[in-house]
Design a protein around this motif. Structure first.
Motif, PDB file in Angstrom:
ATOM      1  N   GLU A 141       0.760  -1.243   0.143  1.00 48.70           N
ATOM      2  CA  GLU A 141      -0.134  -0.042  -0.077  1.00 48.70           C
ATOM      3  C   GLU A 141       0.806   1.305   0.101  1.00 48.70           C
ATOM      4  O   GLU A 141       0.605   2.224  -0.703  1.00 48.70           O
ATOM      5  CB  GLU A 141      -0.946  -0.069   1.407  1.00 48.70           C
ATOM      6  CG  GLU A 141      -2.103  -0.936   1.159  1.00 48.70           C
ATOM      7  CD  GLU A 141      -2.835  -1.100   2.247  1.00 48.70           C
ATOM      8  OE1 GLU A 141      -3.602  -0.253   2.373  1.00 48.70           O
ATOM      9  OE2 GLU A 141      -2.481  -1.892   3.183  1.00 48.70           O
ATOM     10  N   LEU A 142       2.009   1.356   0.767  1.00 46.76           N
ATOM     11  CA  LEU A 142       2.793   2.374   0.816  1.00 46.76           C
ATOM     12  C   LEU A 142       3.285   2.673  -0.523  1.00 46.76           C
ATOM     13  O   LEU A 142       3.740   3.759  -1.054  1.00 46.76           O
ATOM     14  CB  LEU A 142       3.845   2.176   1.802  1.00 46.76           C
ATOM     15  CG  LEU A 142       3.586   2.416   3.365  1.00 46.76           C
ATOM     16  CD1 LEU A 142       4.726   2.089   4.268  1.00 46.76           C
ATOM     17  CD2 LEU A 142       3.033   3.913   3.629  1.00 46.76           C
ATOM     18  N   LYS A 183       2.301   2.495  -3.335  1.00 52.42           N
ATOM     19  CA  LYS A 183       1.365   3.133  -4.166  1.00 52.42           C
ATOM     20  C   LYS A 183       1.583   4.745  -4.116  1.00 52.42           C
ATOM     21  O   LYS A 183       0.903   5.350  -5.146  1.00 52.42           O
ATOM     22  CB  LYS A 183       0.047   2.873  -3.939  1.00 52.42           C
ATOM     23  CG  LYS A 183      -0.457   1.487  -4.173  1.00 52.42           C
ATOM     24  CD  LYS A 183      -1.873   0.824  -3.854  1.00 52.42           C
ATOM     25  CE  LYS A 183      -2.169  -0.454  -3.926  1.00 52.42           C
ATOM     26  NZ  LYS A 183      -3.639  -0.711  -3.537  1.00 52.42           N
ATOM     27  N   THR A 184       2.176   5.316  -3.228  1.00 50.14           N
ATOM     28  CA  THR A 184       2.113   6.515  -2.730  1.00 50.14           C
ATOM     29  C   THR A 184       3.437   7.091  -2.779  1.00 50.14           C
ATOM     30  O   THR A 184       3.709   8.298  -2.780  1.00 50.14           O
ATOM     31  CB  THR A 184       1.298   7.131  -1.565  1.00 50.14           C
ATOM     32  OG1 THR A 184       1.664   6.151  -0.428  1.00 50.14           O
ATOM     33  CG2 THR A 184      -0.314   6.675  -1.756  1.00 50.14           C
ATOM     34  N   VAL A 185       4.425   6.224  -2.569  1.00 50.08           N
ATOM     35  CA  VAL A 185       5.815   6.764  -2.280  1.00 50.08           C
ATOM     36  C   VAL A 185       6.897   5.706  -3.053  1.00 50.08           C
ATOM     37  O   VAL A 185       6.410   4.545  -3.238  1.00 50.08           O
ATOM     38  CB  VAL A 185       6.269   6.596  -0.727  1.00 50.08           C
ATOM     39  CG1 VAL A 185       6.387   5.323  -0.194  1.00 50.08           C
ATOM     40  CG2 VAL A 185       7.566   7.446  -0.626  1.00 50.08           C
ATOM     41  N   TRP A 209       4.629  11.835   4.981  1.00 44.77           N
ATOM     42  CA  TRP A 209       4.512  10.581   4.198  1.00 44.77           C
ATOM     43  C   TRP A 209       5.031  10.509   2.664  1.00 44.77           C
ATOM     44  O   TRP A 209       4.874   9.729   2.021  1.00 44.77           O
ATOM     45  CB  TRP A 209       2.934  10.319   4.115  1.00 44.77           C
ATOM     46  CG  TRP A 209       2.408   9.991   5.388  1.00 44.77           C
ATOM     47  CD1 TRP A 209       1.760  10.621   6.388  1.00 44.77           C
ATOM     48  CD2 TRP A 209       2.332   8.592   6.058  1.00 44.77           C
ATOM     49  NE1 TRP A 209       1.337   9.847   7.549  1.00 44.77           N
ATOM     50  CE2 TRP A 209       1.751   8.470   7.519  1.00 44.77           C
ATOM     51  CE3 TRP A 209       2.839   7.400   5.604  1.00 44.77           C
ATOM     52  CZ2 TRP A 209       1.729   7.453   7.902  1.00 44.77           C
ATOM     53  CZ3 TRP A 209       2.668   6.237   6.305  1.00 44.77           C
ATOM     54  CH2 TRP A 209       2.148   6.431   7.464  1.00 44.77           C
ATOM     55  N   THR A 210       5.633  11.643   2.274  1.00 41.92           N
ATOM     56  CA  THR A 210       6.279  11.675   1.117  1.00 41.92           C
ATOM     57  C   THR A 210       8.064  11.256   1.323  1.00 41.92           C
ATOM     58  O   THR A 210       8.605  11.262   0.316  1.00 41.92           O
ATOM     59  CB  THR A 210       6.250  13.053   0.485  1.00 41.92           C
ATOM     60  OG1 THR A 210       7.046  14.018   1.152  1.00 41.92           O
ATOM     61  CG2 THR A 210       4.969  13.401   0.465  1.00 41.92           C
ATOM     62  N   ARG A 261      10.420   8.492   1.898  1.00 39.07           N
ATOM     63  CA  ARG A 261      10.344   7.201   2.050  1.00 39.07           C
ATOM     64  C   ARG A 261      11.648   6.693   2.994  1.00 39.07           C
ATOM     65  O   ARG A 261      11.446   5.346   3.396  1.00 39.07           O
ATOM     66  CB  ARG A 261      10.786   6.535   0.719  1.00 39.07           C
ATOM     67  CG  ARG A 261      12.047   6.784   0.118  1.00 39.07           C
ATOM     68  CD  ARG A 261      12.244   5.692  -1.219  1.00 39.07           C
ATOM     69  NE  ARG A 261      13.703   5.591  -1.558  1.00 39.07           N
ATOM     70  CZ  ARG A 261      14.227   4.778  -2.331  1.00 39.07           C
ATOM     71  NH1 ARG A 261      13.478   3.929  -2.752  1.00 39.07           N
ATOM     72  NH2 ARG A 261      15.351   5.096  -2.670  1.00 39.07           N
TER      73      ARG A 261
END
Length: 325
Positions: free
Chosen positions: A24-25, A27-29, A151-152, A154
């Motif tokens: 899931e992570l 998908k965004t980073v 959250w950006t 990593r």
């Protein structure tokens, strides 16, 4: 002649329902499940729900520990919450837990030593109990650490999770000839010269904001194994025990490579090391009591076992506590 000891009466834990996997992570980073597992050994982490605060997690873990011990809030006269993420700048999260447990007696306060907080809290409670200031202490490590994350980024957002764990300690007097029980020895350390290797860039006095976590990962790793083993050896030296006497090693759950490295340097076989970093991630002050709760719950840690707790966190702070279960 008697000896005063702080014995463990019960443990408990709480994890938020929401689970965020590595996939899931990704998908965004810019990361991947393989990248995260290879470097830190984490597969997933729990994340507190909107409106779910650190004191809520702490209270749930406290109730679980009370149930495990067969006690009620009326039996507790000291609450220590180790946390870096309190609900408010003040009052202390511990006083909110006291309120949520329906207590009007005793005293409560927070300890802030980041990832070492629970070990600091256990050692502090031990001192209060031995000095007769309390009969039973509820020590909690609780964090909503994900609220400090960018959250950006990593390099940090993949590492942390939320949760809470609790332990109840009770003052007892052991007569001569009785088997050793409870907290036998502890050692605490800190060195503020390393503050900028792991810190949050905010605070009431500096920015008026909570800020985000920043970490020099390689530097933290370089210091970790040596500091961990140093404080473990010091604690063993104080107690008259050796590494071979240990039944269980319960370290701070930050990074599988650090845990493996410390175990190897101490000469501990992997089967004596409790590891939950894969399913909890780094929950800061909550990581040691969460791991303890798992190992007690599944029957690994049992009465009579010799258990070493250890943690290291930002500051740097680090410490260890040896307990006869």
């Amino acid at each position: 002649m008697t000896r005063v000891r702080s014995i463990v009466r019960g443990v408990g834990s709480y994890l938020p329902q929401k689970i965020v996997t590595n996939a899931e992570l990704a998908k965004t980073v810019d990361t991947s499940d393989e990248w995260i597992q290879q470097r830190v050994g984490i597969k997933e982490r729990h994340v507190a729900a909107e409106g779910e605060f650190t004191s809520d997690l702490a209270t749930a873990a406290a109730r679980a520990a009370l149930d495990n011990a067969g006690l009620t809030p009326d039996d507790i006269d000291l609450i220590i919450v180790a946390t870096t993420t309190p609900d408010y700048t003040f009052p202390a999260a511990a006083t909110l837990v006291q309120m949520k447990l329906g207590m009007h007696h005793g005293f409560a306060f927070d300890v802030q030593a980041v990832c070492s907080g629970f070990v600091y809290g256990v050692t502090t409670a031990d001192s209060y109990l031995k000095n007769g200031l309390a009969k039973r202490a509820l020590v909690i490590g609780a964090e909503t650490f994900t609220r400090l994350l960018d959250w950006t980024d990593r390099t940090t957002c993949v590492l942390f999770g939320d949760g809470a764990g609790a332990m109840i300690l009770e003052r007892v007097e052991l007569a001569d000839g009785e088997p050793e029980r409870g907290i036998i020895a502890s050692a605490l350390r800190s060195d503020g010269h390393h503050w900028d290797k792991l810190y949050v860039d905010g605070g009431p006095s500096s920015t008026g904001t909570a800020g985000h976590v920043h970490m020099q990962g390689p530097e933290v790793f370089r210091h970790a194994v040596g500091k961990i083993t140093d404080v473990v050896y010091k604690t063993l030296e104080q107690s008259g025990h050796t590494v071979d006497d240990l039944d269980w090693f319960v370290p701070h759950q930050a990074n599988k490579r650090i845990i493996d490295g410390a175990g190897q340097k101490l000469g501990l076989p992997p089967e004596k090391v409790v590891m939950t970093v894969d399913i909890h991630a780094n929950t800061s002050a909550a990581s040691v009591p969460l791991a303890l709760s798992v190992a007690v719950g599944d029957g690994r840690i049992k009465q009579g076992d010799l258990v070493m707790l250890e943690a290291m966190g930002g500051g740097f702070t680090w410490g260890a506590s040896l307990i006869r279960w």
